[in-house]
Write a protein that holds these residues in place. Structure first.
Motif, short mmCIF file in Angstrom:
data_model
loop_
_atom_site.label_atom_id
_atom_site.label_comp_id
_atom_site.label_asym_id
_atom_site.label_seq_id
_atom_site.Cartn_x
_atom_site.Cartn_y
_atom_site.Cartn_z
N CYS A 118 44.43 56.43 67.62
CA CYS A 118 45.16 57.69 67.82
C CYS A 118 45.35 58.05 69.28
O CYS A 118 45.81 59.14 69.59
N GLY A 119 44.96 57.15 70.19
CA GLY A 119 45.35 57.30 71.59
C GLY A 119 44.37 57.93 72.54
O GLY A 119 44.71 58.14 73.71
N GLY A 120 43.16 58.23 72.10
CA GLY A 120 42.22 58.91 72.99
C GLY A 120 41.98 58.18 74.30
O GLY A 120 42.03 58.78 75.38
N ASN A 121 41.73 56.87 74.24
CA ASN A 121 41.48 56.11 75.46
C ASN A 121 42.75 55.85 76.24
O ASN A 121 42.77 55.94 77.48
N ALA A 122 43.84 55.53 75.54
CA ALA A 122 45.10 55.25 76.23
C ALA A 122 45.54 56.45 77.07
O ALA A 122 46.04 56.30 78.20
N ILE A 123 45.34 57.64 76.56
CA ILE A 123 45.72 58.86 77.27
C ILE A 123 44.95 58.97 78.58
O ILE A 123 45.51 59.27 79.63
N GLN A 124 43.66 58.70 78.54
CA GLN A 124 42.84 58.80 79.74
C GLN A 124 43.15 57.68 80.72
O GLN A 124 43.18 57.89 81.94
N PHE A 125 43.40 56.47 80.22
CA PHE A 125 43.77 55.38 81.11
C PHE A 125 45.11 55.67 81.81
O PHE A 125 45.33 55.25 82.94
N ALA A 126 45.97 56.40 81.13
CA ALA A 126 47.26 56.75 81.74
C ALA A 126 47.09 57.67 82.94
O ALA A 126 47.98 57.77 83.79
N ARG A 127 45.96 58.34 83.03
CA ARG A 127 45.67 59.19 84.21
C ARG A 127 45.36 58.33 85.43
O ARG A 127 45.70 58.70 86.56
N THR A 128 44.69 57.20 85.22
CA THR A 128 44.15 56.45 86.34
C THR A 128 44.84 55.10 86.56
O THR A 128 44.59 54.46 87.59
N CYS A 129 45.67 54.66 85.65
CA CYS A 129 46.35 53.38 85.76
C CYS A 129 47.86 53.60 85.90
O CYS A 129 48.39 54.61 85.45
N LYS A 130 48.53 52.64 86.51
CA LYS A 130 49.98 52.76 86.67
C LYS A 130 50.71 52.60 85.34
O LYS A 130 51.73 53.23 85.09
N GLN A 131 50.18 51.73 84.49
CA GLN A 131 50.79 51.49 83.18
C GLN A 131 49.72 51.16 82.17
O GLN A 131 48.73 50.49 82.48
N VAL A 132 49.92 51.63 80.94
CA VAL A 132 49.01 51.32 79.84
C VAL A 132 49.83 50.69 78.71
O VAL A 132 50.92 51.18 78.38
N ILE A 133 49.32 49.61 78.15
CA ILE A 133 49.94 48.99 76.98
C ILE A 133 49.02 49.27 75.79
O ILE A 133 47.92 48.75 75.72
N ALA A 134 49.48 50.14 74.90
CA ALA A 134 48.68 50.56 73.76
C ALA A 134 49.13 49.81 72.51
O ALA A 134 50.26 49.95 72.07
N VAL A 135 48.23 49.02 71.94
CA VAL A 135 48.56 48.18 70.79
C VAL A 135 47.80 48.68 69.56
O VAL A 135 46.60 48.96 69.63
N ASP A 136 48.51 48.79 68.46
CA ASP A 136 47.83 49.10 67.19
C ASP A 136 48.64 48.53 66.04
O ASP A 136 49.89 48.53 66.09
N ILE A 137 47.96 48.08 65.01
CA ILE A 137 48.63 47.45 63.88
C ILE A 137 49.27 48.47 62.94
O ILE A 137 50.15 48.13 62.15
N SER A 138 48.83 49.73 63.05
CA SER A 138 49.35 50.79 62.18
C SER A 138 50.45 51.58 62.87
O SER A 138 50.21 52.23 63.90
N ALA A 139 51.66 51.54 62.31
CA ALA A 139 52.77 52.30 62.89
C ALA A 139 52.49 53.80 62.82
O ALA A 139 52.83 54.55 63.74
N GLU A 140 51.87 54.24 61.74
CA GLU A 140 51.56 55.66 61.58
C GLU A 140 50.56 56.12 62.63
O GLU A 140 50.74 57.17 63.26
N ARG A 141 49.53 55.31 62.84
CA ARG A 141 48.52 55.69 63.83
C ARG A 141 49.09 55.64 65.24
O ARG A 141 48.76 56.47 66.09
N LEU A 142 49.95 54.68 65.50
CA LEU A 142 50.55 54.57 66.83
C LEU A 142 51.47 55.76 67.11
O LEU A 142 51.55 56.24 68.24
N ALA A 143 52.16 56.25 66.06
CA ALA A 143 52.99 57.44 66.22
C ALA A 143 52.13 58.65 66.57
O ALA A 143 52.52 59.51 67.37
N MET A 144 50.94 58.72 65.99
CA MET A 144 50.01 59.80 66.33
C MET A 144 49.58 59.68 67.79
O MET A 144 49.49 60.68 68.51
N ALA A 145 49.32 58.44 68.24
CA ALA A 145 48.92 58.22 69.63
C ALA A 145 50.02 58.68 70.58
O ALA A 145 49.75 59.33 71.60
N GLN A 146 51.27 58.37 70.25
CA GLN A 146 52.39 58.76 71.10
C GLN A 146 52.53 60.29 71.12
O GLN A 146 52.79 60.88 72.18
#
Length: 213
Positions: free
Chosen positions: A86-114
């Motif tokens: 659901c994106g908890g780590n990707a959100i924080q990495f987006a603060r400190t990294c230039k780009q984050v590639i967030a991968v998940d097998i669930s389209a529903e969960r990835l939509a929640m992350a976005q």
């Protein structure tokens, strides 16, 4: 009945919830997971802005303060979040990294992350990739890979041992194999940077690959 209502109120009080909230939480989560509702602000400080999680997300999202610390320590140009959920780590990495590639097998969960990333204003720094990480991995190149694979939920606490070479719960590989796959991603990232640096130096010197032929 009065007895049932009394039992409902007692259960809600034991969980630290008022009755109306307890009814809402029961619709949202299985009864045994009500305790996670009490931790909602530790998972997403902007929960009241509409943070989204599925049942797995409630017990899988890294507490925000921990995710923020991990992101600070692992700041780099490109970070892969291999099991983004659901994106908890990707959100924080987006603060400190230039780009984050967030991968998940669930389209529903990835939509929640976005959706959650938008709440924090970092969705533009995250590339959301829906797919099996093991299928996607050979095409990835990055400076770092964050791994928080499916770990079987709270039942892990009943395991007597943990073996790096045994397949992980619900995955076709062991921890050791997962680390090897991640190492290859970082190696490709280093190679890409080296090639880019060499090309930049050649351009500065007025050289080209054709000149060397």
């Amino acid at each position: 009945s009065c007895a049932a209502a009394g039992a409902e109120a007692a259960a809600a009080a034991a969980a630290g919830l008022d009755v109306d909230t307890a009814v809402y939480v029961r619709k949202l989560l299985p009864r045994k997971m009500a305790k996670y509702w009490l931790q909602r602000y530790s998972l997403f400080s902007r929960f009241d802005m509409g943070a989204q999680m599925d049942v797995q997300g409630w017990y899988s999202v890294t507490p925000e303060v921990v995710a923020a610390h991990q992101a600070d320590v692992c700041a780099c140009d490109v970070m892969v979040d291999a099991f983004a959920g659901c994106g908890g780590n990707a959100i924080q990495f987006a603060r400190t990294c230039k780009q984050v590639i967030a991968v998940d097998i669930s389209a529903e969960r990835l939509a929640m992350a976005q959706h959650n990333a938008a709440l924090y204003g970092v969705e533009h720094k995250i590339q959301f990739v829906c797919g099996d990480f093991f299928d996607v991995a050979p095409r990835l190149a990055a400076d770092g890979v964050f791994l928080s694979p499916p770990w079987g939920g709270p039942l892990y606490q009943y395991s007597d041992t943990f073996d790096l070479h045994q397949p992980l719960e619900g995955l076709p590989v062991s921890t050791a194999q997962l680390l090897a796959i991640s190492h290859d991603i970082v190696l490709r990232g280093q190679q890409q940077k080296l090639r880019a640096s060499q090309q930049q130096q050649q351009q500065q010197l007025g050289w080209s690959h054709d000149d060397e032929q």
